[in-house]
Write a protein that holds these residues in place. Sequence first.
Motif, mmCIF file in Angstrom:
data_model
loop_
_atom_site.group_PDB
_atom_site.id
_atom_site.type_symbol
_atom_site.label_atom_id
_atom_site.label_comp_id
_atom_site.label_asym_id
_atom_site.label_seq_id
_atom_site.Cartn_x
_atom_site.Cartn_y
_atom_site.Cartn_z
ATOM 1 N N ALA A 1 -4.129 -60.965 -17.303
ATOM 2 C CA ALA A 1 -3.896 -60.841 -18.743
ATOM 3 C C ALA A 1 -3.969 -59.385 -19.192
ATOM 4 N N LEU A 2 -4.966 -58.656 -18.697
ATOM 5 C CA LEU A 2 -5.103 -57.243 -19.061
ATOM 6 C C LEU A 2 -3.957 -56.419 -18.476
ATOM 7 N N ALA A 3 -3.550 -56.739 -17.250
ATOM 8 C CA ALA A 3 -2.456 -56.001 -16.618
ATOM 9 C C ALA A 3 -1.138 -56.204 -17.365
ATOM 10 N N LEU A 4 -0.943 -57.388 -17.946
ATOM 11 C CA LEU A 4 0.281 -57.666 -18.692
ATOM 12 C C LEU A 4 0.412 -56.794 -19.936
ATOM 13 N N HIS A 5 -0.715 -56.367 -20.497
ATOM 14 C CA HIS A 5 -0.671 -55.501 -21.671
ATOM 15 C C HIS A 5 -0.327 -54.058 -21.287
ATOM 16 N N GLN A 6 -0.400 -53.763 -19.983
ATOM 17 C CA GLN A 6 -0.067 -52.414 -19.522
ATOM 18 C C GLN A 6 1.294 -52.360 -18.830
ATOM 19 N N VAL A 7 1.676 -53.459 -18.189
ATOM 20 C CA VAL A 7 2.974 -53.552 -17.500
ATOM 21 C C VAL A 7 3.654 -54.845 -17.933
ATOM 22 N N SER A 8 4.782 -54.735 -18.587
ATOM 23 C CA SER A 8 5.490 -55.919 -19.068
ATOM 24 C C SER A 8 6.386 -56.481 -17.969
ATOM 25 N N LEU A 9 6.258 -57.773 -17.730
ATOM 26 C CA LEU A 9 7.094 -58.445 -16.735
ATOM 27 C C LEU A 9 8.224 -59.239 -17.380
ATOM 28 N N ALA A 10 8.025 -59.674 -18.609
ATOM 29 C CA ALA A 10 9.019 -60.507 -19.289
ATOM 30 C C ALA A 10 9.801 -59.681 -20.299
ATOM 31 N N LYS A 11 11.097 -59.939 -20.403
ATOM 32 C CA LYS A 11 11.943 -59.200 -21.327
ATOM 33 C C LYS A 11 11.576 -59.466 -22.778
ATOM 34 N N ASP A 12 11.040 -60.650 -23.063
ATOM 35 C CA ASP A 12 10.697 -60.986 -24.444
ATOM 36 C C ASP A 12 9.283 -60.561 -24.821
ATOM 37 N N GLY A 13 8.621 -59.784 -23.949
ATOM 38 C CA GLY A 13 7.278 -59.324 -24.255
ATOM 39 C C GLY A 13 6.197 -60.377 -24.092
ATOM 40 N N ASN A 14 6.501 -61.457 -23.405
ATOM 41 C CA ASN A 14 5.544 -62.542 -23.178
ATOM 42 C C ASN A 14 4.331 -62.014 -22.408
ATOM 43 N N THR A 15 3.121 -62.213 -22.961
ATOM 44 C CA THR A 15 1.892 -61.776 -22.292
ATOM 45 C C THR A 15 0.956 -62.949 -22.026
ATOM 46 N N ARG A 16 1.476 -64.165 -22.034
ATOM 47 C CA ARG A 16 0.638 -65.355 -21.816
ATOM 48 C C ARG A 16 0.391 -65.548 -20.316
ATOM 49 N N VAL A 17 -0.768 -66.136 -20.011
ATOM 50 C CA VAL A 17 -1.175 -66.376 -18.620
ATOM 51 C C VAL A 17 -1.535 -67.852 -18.467
ATOM 52 N N GLY A 18 -1.223 -68.411 -17.313
ATOM 53 C CA GLY A 18 -1.563 -69.804 -17.035
ATOM 54 C C GLY A 18 -2.019 -69.984 -15.604
ATOM 55 N N VAL A 19 -2.479 -71.180 -15.303
ATOM 56 C CA VAL A 19 -2.884 -71.532 -13.942
ATOM 57 C C VAL A 19 -2.091 -72.763 -13.514
ATOM 58 N N ALA A 20 -1.769 -72.836 -12.234
ATOM 59 C CA ALA A 20 -1.008 -73.962 -11.689
ATOM 60 C C ALA A 20 -1.865 -74.734 -10.704
ATOM 61 N N VAL A 21 -1.748 -76.048 -10.748
ATOM 62 C CA VAL A 21 -2.438 -76.916 -9.793
ATOM 63 C C VAL A 21 -1.411 -77.847 -9.178
ATOM 64 N N GLU A 22 -1.686 -78.305 -7.981
ATOM 65 C CA GLU A 22 -0.764 -79.203 -7.302
ATOM 66 C C GLU A 22 -0.736 -80.542 -8.007
ATOM 67 N N GLY A 23 0.469 -81.077 -8.177
ATOM 68 C CA GLY A 23 0.640 -82.400 -8.763
ATOM 69 C C GLY A 23 1.514 -83.258 -7.887
ATOM 70 N N GLY A 24 1.634 -84.549 -8.243
ATOM 71 C CA GLY A 24 2.425 -85.458 -7.433
ATOM 72 C C GLY A 24 3.893 -85.102 -7.392
ATOM 73 N N LYS A 25 4.431 -84.563 -8.503
ATOM 74 C CA LYS A 25 5.847 -84.219 -8.581
ATOM 75 C C LYS A 25 6.085 -82.714 -8.558
ATOM 76 N N GLY A 26 5.078 -81.933 -8.277
ATOM 77 C CA GLY A 26 5.216 -80.478 -8.270
ATOM 78 C C GLY A 26 4.070 -79.832 -9.010
ATOM 79 N N PRO A 27 4.021 -78.495 -9.018
ATOM 80 C CA PRO A 27 2.921 -77.797 -9.686
ATOM 81 C C PRO A 27 2.882 -78.097 -11.189
ATOM 82 N N ALA A 28 1.657 -78.331 -11.703
ATOM 83 C CA ALA A 28 1.443 -78.516 -13.138
ATOM 84 C C ALA A 28 0.806 -77.238 -13.681
ATOM 85 N N VAL A 29 1.372 -76.668 -14.742
ATOM 86 C CA VAL A 29 0.928 -75.382 -15.279
ATOM 87 C C VAL A 29 0.206 -75.595 -16.611
ATOM 88 N N PHE A 30 -0.965 -74.951 -16.754
ATOM 89 C CA PHE A 30 -1.760 -75.024 -17.976
ATOM 90 C C PHE A 30 -1.976 -73.605 -18.492
#
Length: 411
Positions: free
Chosen positions: A256-285
Motif C-alpha cells: 500500500a505504501l509502495a503504491l503511493h510512491q510508484v503507480s502501477l495503474a493508469k487510473d491511479g488505483n492505490t487499493r490493495v487486496g489479498v487472494a485466497v484459493e477458492g473452488g472456482k479460482g482465487p477469491a480476492v478481498f
Amino acid sequence: MTEGGIARWEKKEGESFSAGDLLLQIETDKAQMDVEAQDDGVLVKILAPEGSQNVAVNSPIAIIAEEGDDLSSIDIAGLSAAKGAAAPKKAEPADVPAPPPAAPKPAVTESTLQPKSDDNSAHGLMSPAVTFAIHANHIANASEIAGTGPKGRILKGDVMQFLKDGKAVIDKQSKHAAAPVAAVTVKPPTTLARPSADTETAFLVQSLESSVLRRLGELELAKRSTTVQVPTDKLAKLVKANRALSDTAFAVRAAALALHQVSLAKDGNTRVGVAVEGGKGPAVFEIADASTTSVLELAAKIKDVQRGAAPLSASELPAVILAAEGVYTPASLPLGSAVLVVGKPHAVVSAAEASAALDSALNALIGGAARPVAVSPASVFDVSVVGESPANAAFAGKVKGFLSNPELLMF
C-alpha cells in the motif's frame, strides 16, 4: 496391485480443490503414483493419514464432497472403522472377511486407491500408455480388445498382442481411432500450449504429468515476474515477538505504501487486496486503508475480511493483489492488476563467497592447494511482482525497502 501406502497428502482436511489438482501420492513396492481430483470439491476427512501402509485396494482413504453438501448423515467414525477392517491382517484360513462398508449418500464420494471399473472395453479405465498405444496405432476397433488386468482393465501388453494377432482394424482416417484421447483427464492450461495440427503431438501434450504442468506454469509466471530478495531476520523477530502479527499484514502495508510512491495503474488505483484459493479460482478481498493502518490492526482486519466480506468481482479488483505461491496460474492472472507473491524463506550465499568456494574447489581438483573458504548463508525470502506494468521493477524495489525495515511499518 492389491495394497499400497499413503506417501503424502497434498491437501489438508477442509481444503477445497479443483479438477486436476494433486490430492495425494500413493506408493507401492515398485512405484510412486499421483492421485488427482476428477472434479471440484472439498477434502472433508482423511481416513488414512500419511505414512499408512498395507492399505487394501478399494478401501476408503478419504471423504470428499462438494461445497455446501450436508454431511450430517455420514457416519465418519463408521467409515474409519470400516477402513481398519479392510486393511490386510494375518488371519487363519477359517476367518471370514469383514463385510464392505455401507456406501455414503450420492452427494459425498469416497476417494479410493483404485477406482472401480466394470467396463472391459477400451473406453474403460486406461492408463495414458494404453490410450496412446491405441491412438498411435490408429486402432479403430479398440472396443474389441480383451483386458487381462484387474477388473478386466486393458494393459499395454493387451494392445500389443491385439496388434500381433492381426485382430486390429487400422484406419488412420477413422474418427473412432482418436476417441480414446477423451480418457485423458489431465489437460494443460490453454495459455501453455497451442493446438497442434499433429494429433499425436497434441495427445502427448494432453498426457503430461500434473507435476510437469505445474512446472510449466511456474516458468510461464517467471517470465512475467520481477523478483527481489528480502532478508528475513528483522521480520521474523517481529512476528515471533507478537503472535498477533503476520507476514501477510506486513506485505499488505508495504504494498500500500509502495503504491503511493510508484503507480502501477493508469487510473491511479492505490487499493490493495489479498487472494485466497477458492473452488472456482482465487477469491480476492480488498483491505481498505492499508497505507494508514498499523500492521497490528491490519492482521486482525485481514482475518475479519476473509471471514465476512464478499469477494470482489473482476471489474472491482485493486491495483495490487497479495497471493501465496501457487494461488495464481498463467491462465487465472487478473487483468489490470499486479499480483504480489511472497515466497518462503530460504538460504542464499553471496556471489563473492560462491565464487571463492568455486575457485577453491577447482584448485583442489587440479592438484593445487585448497584454501578454506568461510561461507555464511543468509536467510531471505523472494518477493515477486507479476504483471504487465513497466513500473513493476520500481514497485518491487520499494516493497523490498519497506520489508527490509519492517519496524517502520509498525505504526
